[in-house]
Design a protein around this motif. Sequence first.
Motif, mmCIF file in Angstrom:
data_model
loop_
_atom_site.group_PDB
_atom_site.id
_atom_site.type_symbol
_atom_site.label_atom_id
_atom_site.label_comp_id
_atom_site.label_asym_id
_atom_site.label_seq_id
_atom_site.Cartn_x
_atom_site.Cartn_y
_atom_site.Cartn_z
ATOM 1 N N THR A 50 0.947 1.443 10.255
ATOM 2 C CA THR A 50 0.736 1.686 8.835
ATOM 3 C C THR A 50 1.794 0.857 8.042
ATOM 4 O O THR A 50 1.622 0.061 7.437
ATOM 5 N N ARG A 51 3.163 0.650 8.703
ATOM 6 C CA ARG A 51 4.164 0.089 7.993
ATOM 7 C C ARG A 51 3.745 -1.591 8.167
ATOM 8 O O ARG A 51 4.164 -2.157 7.389
ATOM 9 N N GLY A 52 3.376 -1.766 9.407
ATOM 10 C CA GLY A 52 2.904 -3.050 9.685
ATOM 11 C C GLY A 52 1.945 -3.598 8.824
ATOM 12 O O GLY A 52 1.782 -4.844 8.147
ATOM 13 N N GLY A 53 0.951 -2.558 8.478
ATOM 14 C CA GLY A 53 -0.167 -2.946 7.472
ATOM 15 C C GLY A 53 0.262 -3.381 6.149
ATOM 16 O O GLY A 53 -0.091 -4.246 5.558
ATOM 17 N N ALA A 54 1.229 -2.470 5.532
ATOM 18 C CA ALA A 54 2.004 -2.712 4.343
ATOM 19 C C ALA A 54 2.664 -4.141 4.181
ATOM 20 O O ALA A 54 2.389 -4.736 3.242
ATOM 21 N N LEU A 55 3.432 -4.366 5.408
ATOM 22 C CA LEU A 55 3.973 -5.604 5.252
ATOM 23 C C LEU A 55 3.113 -6.888 5.286
ATOM 24 O O LEU A 55 3.423 -7.842 4.440
ATOM 25 N N GLU A 56 2.057 -6.591 6.100
ATOM 26 C CA GLU A 56 1.038 -7.734 5.957
ATOM 27 C C GLU A 56 0.450 -7.810 4.438
ATOM 28 O O GLU A 56 -0.118 -9.036 4.191
ATOM 29 N N ALA A 57 0.088 -6.815 3.742
ATOM 30 C CA ALA A 57 -0.443 -6.831 2.739
ATOM 31 C C ALA A 57 0.528 -7.470 1.711
ATOM 32 O O ALA A 57 0.050 -8.276 0.793
ATOM 33 N N PHE A 58 1.733 -7.144 1.780
ATOM 34 C CA PHE A 58 2.659 -7.956 1.090
ATOM 35 C C PHE A 58 2.774 -9.539 1.261
ATOM 36 O O PHE A 58 2.734 -10.177 0.454
ATOM 37 N N PHE A 59 2.499 -9.791 2.414
ATOM 38 C CA PHE A 59 2.495 -11.153 2.733
ATOM 39 C C PHE A 59 1.167 -11.930 2.258
ATOM 40 O O PHE A 59 1.330 -12.854 1.780
ATOM 41 N N GLY A 60 0.010 -11.080 2.226
ATOM 42 C CA GLY A 60 -0.921 -11.547 1.778
ATOM 43 C C GLY A 60 -1.126 -11.934 0.155
ATOM 44 O O GLY A 60 -1.561 -12.787 -0.341
ATOM 45 N N HIS A 61 -0.494 -10.806 -0.452
ATOM 46 C CA HIS A 61 -0.142 -11.201 -1.748
ATOM 47 C C HIS A 61 0.657 -12.492 -2.140
ATOM 48 O O HIS A 61 0.402 -13.433 -3.062
ATOM 49 N N TYR A 62 1.770 -12.526 -1.374
ATOM 50 C CA TYR A 62 2.597 -13.971 -1.419
ATOM 51 C C TYR A 62 1.621 -15.267 -1.114
ATOM 52 O O TYR A 62 1.869 -16.093 -1.848
ATOM 53 N N SER A 87 -10.209 -10.269 18.845
ATOM 54 C CA SER A 87 -10.827 -9.060 18.827
ATOM 55 C C SER A 87 -10.049 -7.866 19.255
ATOM 56 O O SER A 87 -10.581 -6.881 20.030
ATOM 57 N N LEU A 88 -8.651 -7.810 18.785
ATOM 58 C CA LEU A 88 -8.014 -6.613 19.063
ATOM 59 C C LEU A 88 -7.768 -5.944 17.920
ATOM 60 O O LEU A 88 -7.676 -6.531 16.851
ATOM 61 N N GLN A 89 -7.394 -4.463 18.024
ATOM 62 C CA GLN A 89 -7.024 -3.861 16.683
ATOM 63 C C GLN A 89 -6.029 -4.377 15.871
ATOM 64 O O GLN A 89 -6.267 -4.512 14.711
ATOM 65 N N ARG A 90 -4.742 -4.822 16.461
ATOM 66 C CA ARG A 90 -3.713 -5.286 15.915
ATOM 67 C C ARG A 90 -3.816 -6.707 15.119
ATOM 68 O O ARG A 90 -3.261 -6.984 14.096
ATOM 69 N N THR A 91 -4.760 -7.541 15.558
ATOM 70 C CA THR A 91 -4.982 -8.910 14.882
ATOM 71 C C THR A 91 -6.177 -8.676 13.808
ATOM 72 O O THR A 91 -6.102 -9.247 12.749
ATOM 73 N N VAL A 92 -7.169 -7.865 14.344
ATOM 74 C CA VAL A 92 -8.303 -7.643 13.156
ATOM 75 C C VAL A 92 -7.589 -6.915 11.905
ATOM 76 O O VAL A 92 -7.925 -7.401 10.994
ATOM 77 N N ALA A 93 -6.798 -5.830 12.466
ATOM 78 C CA ALA A 93 -6.310 -4.946 11.235
ATOM 79 C C ALA A 93 -5.406 -6.258 10.472
ATOM 80 O O ALA A 93 -5.172 -5.859 9.016
ATOM 81 N N THR A 94 -4.522 -6.820 10.939
ATOM 82 C CA THR A 94 -3.562 -7.670 10.365
ATOM 83 C C THR A 94 -4.570 -8.600 9.488
ATOM 84 O O THR A 94 -3.945 -8.850 8.286
ATOM 85 N N ALA A 95 -5.421 -9.367 9.819
ATOM 86 C CA ALA A 95 -6.338 -10.026 9.144
ATOM 87 C C ALA A 95 -6.940 -9.019 7.734
ATOM 88 O O ALA A 95 -6.903 -9.654 6.624
ATOM 89 N N GLN A 96 -7.209 -8.127 7.975
ATOM 90 C CA GLN A 96 -7.738 -7.267 6.927
ATOM 91 C C GLN A 96 -6.525 -6.685 5.989
ATOM 92 O O GLN A 96 -7.085 -6.907 4.805
ATOM 93 N N PHE A 97 -5.477 -6.570 6.304
ATOM 94 C CA PHE A 97 -4.421 -6.168 5.374
ATOM 95 C C PHE A 97 -3.805 -7.616 4.742
ATOM 96 O O PHE A 97 -3.648 -7.445 3.541
ATOM 97 N N LEU A 98 -3.923 -8.747 5.354
ATOM 98 C CA LEU A 98 -3.707 -9.806 4.523
ATOM 99 C C LEU A 98 -4.587 -10.311 3.758
ATOM 100 O O LEU A 98 -4.097 -10.778 2.524
#
Length: 386
Positions: A50-62, A87-98
């Motif tokens: 969850t924390r990783g997702g939040a930081l990726e969302a910040f990164f996407g905003h930037y 096609s792994l959870q951590r990479t797909v989820a990172t893309a989604q949050f970004l």
Amino acid sequence: MNNNQYQLDKVVILSRHGIRTPLENTIAFLEKSSPLKWPSWDHAYGYLTTRGGALEAFFGHYLSQWLEQKNINIEPENPDIYVYANSLQRTVATAQFLVNGAFAGYDIPIHHKYTIEKMDPIFDPSVKDDSPELKQAVLNDIEEADKAGAIFKNLAPAYQMVSDILEYPQSQLYALYKCDFADIPNELYFKKNEEPELHGPLAIGICAVDAFLLQYYSAFPKDQIAWGKITSREQWQQLIQIRNHYIDLVFHTKTIAQHISKLLINKIDDLLHNKQHKVNLLVGHDSTIAALLGALDFAPYQLPNQCENTPIGGMVIFQRYRHISSGKYFFKAEYVYQSFEQLYTGQAIDINNPPQHYQLQLEDASVNNDGYYDWADFAKRLNINE
């Protein structure tokens, strides 16, 4: 630099996934390396947190603000962006949050080829050919990179630190090897359809350091980060040299870098020739970035305000610029990443509190007076597999 004379024409962004939990096979291995109990996690192993997702969302905003500054504006009704992830959870989820952080509410699909947790060949660092000739070429590269054993000698203090933190002499691994941590034999594991590994203290060390880093980036209580035994930035810098050298030797050296980057280089070449999207985002792994930079002959680098050479959540942004008056194309590549401190504090990043930017250099190529490479100096590197 006279940037007003250059218009950003197209970008290909290669991102490493964000903060994840340790990998399951790593945890099983680490439990044998120490008699101490490892902290538990509240997400499945190998998943973006969850924390990783939040930081990726910040990164996407930037990222959206940075693109806007470069006069690339994404329209809601026709978003000019292509996103492709392993096609792994951590990479797909990172893309989604970004994407959500950058363009929440926009209709931007996240492309991936397989069901979740199946590795895409484009991002897969596995060996495609385990012939004795290729293995020997890889060993020669490692020997060349580690002139006179300098790397392993210089890592002796870091190895001792890992041994002390793990209490390795009381572990199951010590009972198996019956030798000091640094004296565990080194051996290249090189088998078709499996990831290459450099067995020995470097492999054990990177597993341990990765686990400690993930605890740190996840803001675990200090007494749970390496059981409270890492107390200074200098210790982190020394320990992370194990991680950097492992990635460099196993994925960044020329033969293996070109071997495992072929499909990714072809993908990037296709995206650059495709006129449909100005912005292209690919999400992979540290091995993906290290191998690609090695295959394309980028110069060695040290990222300011970071200990890792391929920091978690960091991205390499390949940029094509058009010189407005001449119409010629130029190239620039930047590593954009959160600092060691930004990752630990989990602070929001935006255009007023930006991540770190570091311009990467090409070997055997020169920049012009404005700091850009001729586009041809980069483009010809994309054709190394032809």
